[in-house]
Design a protein around this motif. Structure first.
Motif, mmCIF file in Angstrom:
data_model
loop_
_atom_site.group_PDB
_atom_site.id
_atom_site.type_symbol
_atom_site.label_atom_id
_atom_site.label_comp_id
_atom_site.label_asym_id
_atom_site.label_seq_id
_atom_site.Cartn_x
_atom_site.Cartn_y
_atom_site.Cartn_z
ATOM 1 N N ARG A 136 -29.619 -4.492 -17.337
ATOM 2 C CA ARG A 136 -29.069 -5.723 -16.767
ATOM 3 C C ARG A 136 -29.846 -6.940 -17.265
ATOM 4 O O ARG A 136 -29.270 -7.975 -17.605
ATOM 5 N N LEU B 18 -24.160 -12.150 -21.548
ATOM 6 C CA LEU B 18 -22.719 -12.249 -21.346
ATOM 7 C C LEU B 18 -22.105 -13.140 -22.421
ATOM 8 O O LEU B 18 -22.603 -14.239 -22.678
ATOM 9 N N TRP C 291 -16.401 -16.033 -11.131
ATOM 10 C CA TRP C 291 -16.409 -14.695 -11.704
ATOM 11 C C TRP C 291 -16.022 -14.745 -13.171
ATOM 12 O O TRP C 291 -15.067 -15.435 -13.554
ATOM 13 N N GLY D 241 -19.554 -10.793 -14.562
ATOM 14 C CA GLY D 241 -20.493 -11.864 -14.264
ATOM 15 C C GLY D 241 -20.154 -12.549 -12.956
ATOM 16 O O GLY D 241 -18.995 -12.587 -12.525
ATOM 17 N N GLU E 204 -24.274 -15.295 -14.168
ATOM 18 C CA GLU E 204 -25.238 -14.231 -14.439
ATOM 19 C C GLU E 204 -24.519 -12.887 -14.404
ATOM 20 O O GLU E 204 -23.452 -12.762 -13.817
ATOM 21 N N PRO E 205 -25.111 -11.849 -15.044
ATOM 22 C CA PRO E 205 -24.551 -10.514 -14.855
ATOM 23 C C PRO E 205 -24.494 -10.171 -13.371
ATOM 24 O O PRO E 205 -25.318 -10.640 -12.577
#
Length: 538
Positions: A213, A218, A315, A369, A373-374
Motif C-alpha cells: 500500500r 495511483l 473516490w 483511492g 490516497e490508496p
C-alpha cells in the motif's frame, strides 16, 4: 481433616478450612491455563492467518448467529467499537469458563483437562466454519486446547500436593501454594513471550501488505476531477467538513480482524450467469483502465435518524459497468439473464446489488483511492465497491475478490439471510449537527446546521422549525452533484427557555422526507431528526 480420591487416583488430603483458598487457586489455575492456550493459539495463527485465531473465529460465529435486534443494539451502544466490545465479552466469557474448569479440575483433574480440550475443539469447529477457511484454520484452536489441558494438569498437580503445616507431625495443607505460585508465574511469563512472538510474527506477515500500500502510486484519472464547488462546505462550527477524512469515516462491518491484503497478490474474478468472457484481474490490470473520480456519500442501513453512520469522500476507481460489459454482461432491461451482482470479500462477506442499478449510468465504481490516497486497510484496500444511491450493505463491498452474476431468486446474500431487504435504495435523511441535543446556548442568533442526503436524487430543499412552528427554509451549501450530501444552516433568533428543533429535507424528485419514525430494519430508518436545547445563561 477430610480425605478422598480424585478421578486420577491421587489422594486428596485437605482440612475443612482450606475450601476457600482451594477454590481460589483452582480458578487461578483455570485462567492461567486458558491464557497459556490463547497465547499458543496466537503464535500458531501467525503461521496460518489472523482469522484462524480462536477468539476471532468464535467472535465471527457469534456475529453470524446474533439476532438482528441484538446487532442493532450493539451498534447503537458501542458504535464502531462494537467489535472490541465483542472481543472483550468473549474473553470475559472464556475466563469465567476457565475459572470454573479449574475449580472442577482440583477434584476431577481428568474431567477438567478434558473440558479445557473441548473448548479448544469448539474453537476449531468455529474456525473451520468461517468463510474461506481451510484445514489449517483448526490448528490454532486445537493447539490452544492441548496446551490449556496440559498446563491445567500441571497446575492442579502442584495445587494438590500435600505439604507439612507448621512443622506439626502429620499436619498437612490442602495444597502446595509455593510450588503452585512458581509454576503459575512461569506459565504466565512463558505465555507473555509466546503471545508477544505471535503478535510480532503476525505484524511481520502483514508487512508485505503494508509495504504494497505504501508503494502504490495511483495513476492520474482519465478525466481530471473538478474541485469541490465553492460554497459546498459552509464551515459552520460544530459541523464536520464537506469531505470526511478517512480517519473519521464510519466503519460498520463484521470483520473482527481487518484484512491486510498484499496488492501484488490480489486478484478479482468476474463470472456467472450472462458472463460470456470471464475476467481475472490483478491490480495493475485494473489500474491500466481509465480511472474516474467521483464524490459519493455512503450511508449504513444501520444508521438511525440523526445517526453518525454517513460519510462523504472523493473516490478514485474504474467504472463497474464498463468492466461488466467487457465481460459480456447485459442488464435485465437489455435481455441479460442475471439481475443480481454478488460481491464477495476476502473474509467471505457477500453483498447483493441490482445489476440494473449498477449499469444504469450512475458512477458505480470499483474504487482504489479515497480522498487522494490508496484506500486505507479499514476501508477496503486494495479494491472495494462504491455504488451511489444504495445503502452500503447492498453496494459497498470492501476487500473485494469476486463478482458473480446471478439472480435474486437463486441467491440470498449475507444480510438478506438475516432479515434485511434484498434491494435497498437510500432514503432521504437530514440531520442536525449543531447545536447538540440538550446543549445550552446563549439567547440571540444561533446557527442551526447539519447535513442532508438523498444519494442519486440530490437534495432540493431543507427546512427547519422550532417548537412545532412554521417551517423555515435553510440555506443550503452548493450542490456537488446528486450523489453527495449537502450541508445546510439556518440562523435562528433563539429566545430564552427550552426549545425543540426539527429538520426535514426534500429530494431532487420533489419527495418530502416523511415525518413518521421507523427503525432501520429491513431497509433503513425514516423520520424527522429533532433536538432539544436550552437557551439562556449557563
Amino acid at each position: 481433616m477430610l480425605e478422598g480420591q480424585g478421578d486420577d487416583g491421587l489422594e486428596v488430603v485437605r482440612v475443612a478450612s482450606g475450601k476457600q483458598p482451594r477454590t481460589v487457586l483452582g480458578a487461578v489455575a483455570g485462567v492461567v491455563a486458558a491464557g497459556a492456550g490463547l497465547a499458543c493459539a496466537q503464535l500458531v495463527a501467525a503461521f496460518v492467518r489472523p482469522e484462524a485465531n480462536p477468539v476471532t473465529a468464535i467472535g465471527g460465529a457469534v456475529v453470524d448467529r446474533t439476532p438482528v435486534a441484538v446487532k442493532e443494539w450493539a451498534i447503537r451502544s458501542f458504535g464502531t467499537s462494537d467489535k472490541t466490545a465483542l472481543a472483550v465479552g468473549i474473553l470475559v466469557g472464556l475466563a469465567a469458563v476457565a475459572a470454573a474448569t479449574g475449580i472442577l479440575a482440583l477434584r476431577h483433574p481428568r474431567t477438567g483437562a478434558a473440558l479445557a480440550g473441548a473448548v479448544g475443539l469448539l474453537g476449531a469447529v468455529a474456525a473451520l466454519g468461517r468463510p474461506g477457511a481451510g484445514v489449517k484454520d483448526a490448528l490454532p484452536s486445537l493447539a490452544a486446547g492441548l496446551v490449556a489441558a496440559g498446563v491445567l494438569r500441571l497446575l492442579v498437580s502442584a495445587a494438590r500436593r500435600p505439604t507439612p503445616v507448621g512443622g506439626r507431625p502429620g499436619g498437612t495443607w490442602p495444597m502446595d501454594r509455593r510450588a503452585f505460585g512458581r509454576l503459575a508465574g512461569a506459565t504466565v511469563a512463558a505465555s507473555a513471550v509466546a503471545g508477544y512472538a505471535g503478535r510480532r510474527l503476525g505484524a511481520h506477515g502483514a508487512a508485505g501488505a503494508t509495504a504494497s500500500r505504501t508503494d502504490l502510486v495511483l495513476p492520474a484519472p482519465a478525466r481530471p476531477a473538478p474541485p469541490v464547488p465553492a460554497g459546498a462546505d459552509l464551515r459552520v462550527p460544530g459541523t464536520g467538513p464537506f469531505l470526511t477524512p478517512a480517519r473519521d469515516f464510519y466503519r460498520v462491518d463484521t470483520a473482527l480482524v481487518i484484512p491486510r491484503i498484499d496488492a501484488g497478490a490480489w486478484r478479482l474474478r468476474i463470472l456467472g450467469e450472462g458472463v460470456s468472457r470471464p475476467l481475472t484481474l490483478s491490480l495493475p490490470d485494473l489500474l491500466a483502465r481509465p480511472l474516474v473520480v467521483h464524490d459519493i456519500t455512503l450511508t449504513c442501513v444501520s444508521n438511525e435518524v440523526g445517526g453518525p453512520y454517513a460519510g462523504n469522500a472523493r473516490w478514485l476507481g474504474v467504472r463497474l459497468a464498463d468492466l461488466l460489459r467487457e465481460a459480456g454482461v447485459r442488464p435485465p432491461s437489455e435481455g441479460g439473464p442475471a439481475d443480481q451482482l454478488v460481491a464477495r470479500s476476502v473474509d467471505g462477506m457477500t453483498l447483493g446489488t441490482p445489476v440494473e442499478t449498477v449499469m444504469d449510468g450512475r458512477e458505480a465504481l470499483l474504487a482504489v483511492g479515497m480522498n487522494g490516497e490508496p484506500l486505507p486497510f479499514a476501508h477496503g484496500f486494495p479494491v472495494r465497491m462504491v455504488v451511489p444511491g444504495l445503502y452500503g450493505y447492498v453496494s459497498a463491498c470492501k476487500w473485494l475478490r469476486e463478482l458473480r452474476l446471478t439472480t435474486f431468486a437463486a441467491y440470498d446474500a449475507y444480510w438478506v439471510r438475516r432479515s434485511w431487504a434484498a434491494r435497498a435504495p437510500v432514503k432521504t435523511q437530514s440531520r442536525i449537527d449543531t447545536p447538540r441535543p440538550f446543549a445550552r446556548v446563549a439567547a440571540g442568533r444561533v446557527a442551526v446546521a447539519g447535513v442532508a442526503w438523498a444519494q442519486h436524487r440530490g437534495i432540493a430543499r431543507v427546512e427547519v422549525r422550532a417548537d412545532g412552528g412554521p417551517w423555515q427554509d435553510a440555506r443550503r451549501g452548493t450542490a456537488d452533484g446528486v450523489d453527495t450530501w449537502r450541508q445546510w444552516v439556518w440562523e435562528w433568533a433563539a429566545p430564552s427557555g427550552e426549545h425543540r428543533l426539527e429538520v426535514r429535507a426534500t429530494d431532487g424528485d420533489g419527495a418530502v422526507q416523511p415525518e413518521s419514525r421507523s427503525g432501520t430494519v429491513p431497509d433503513g430508518a425514516t423520520g424527522w431528526h429533532s433536538v432539544t436545547v436550552r437557551v439562556g445563561p449557563s
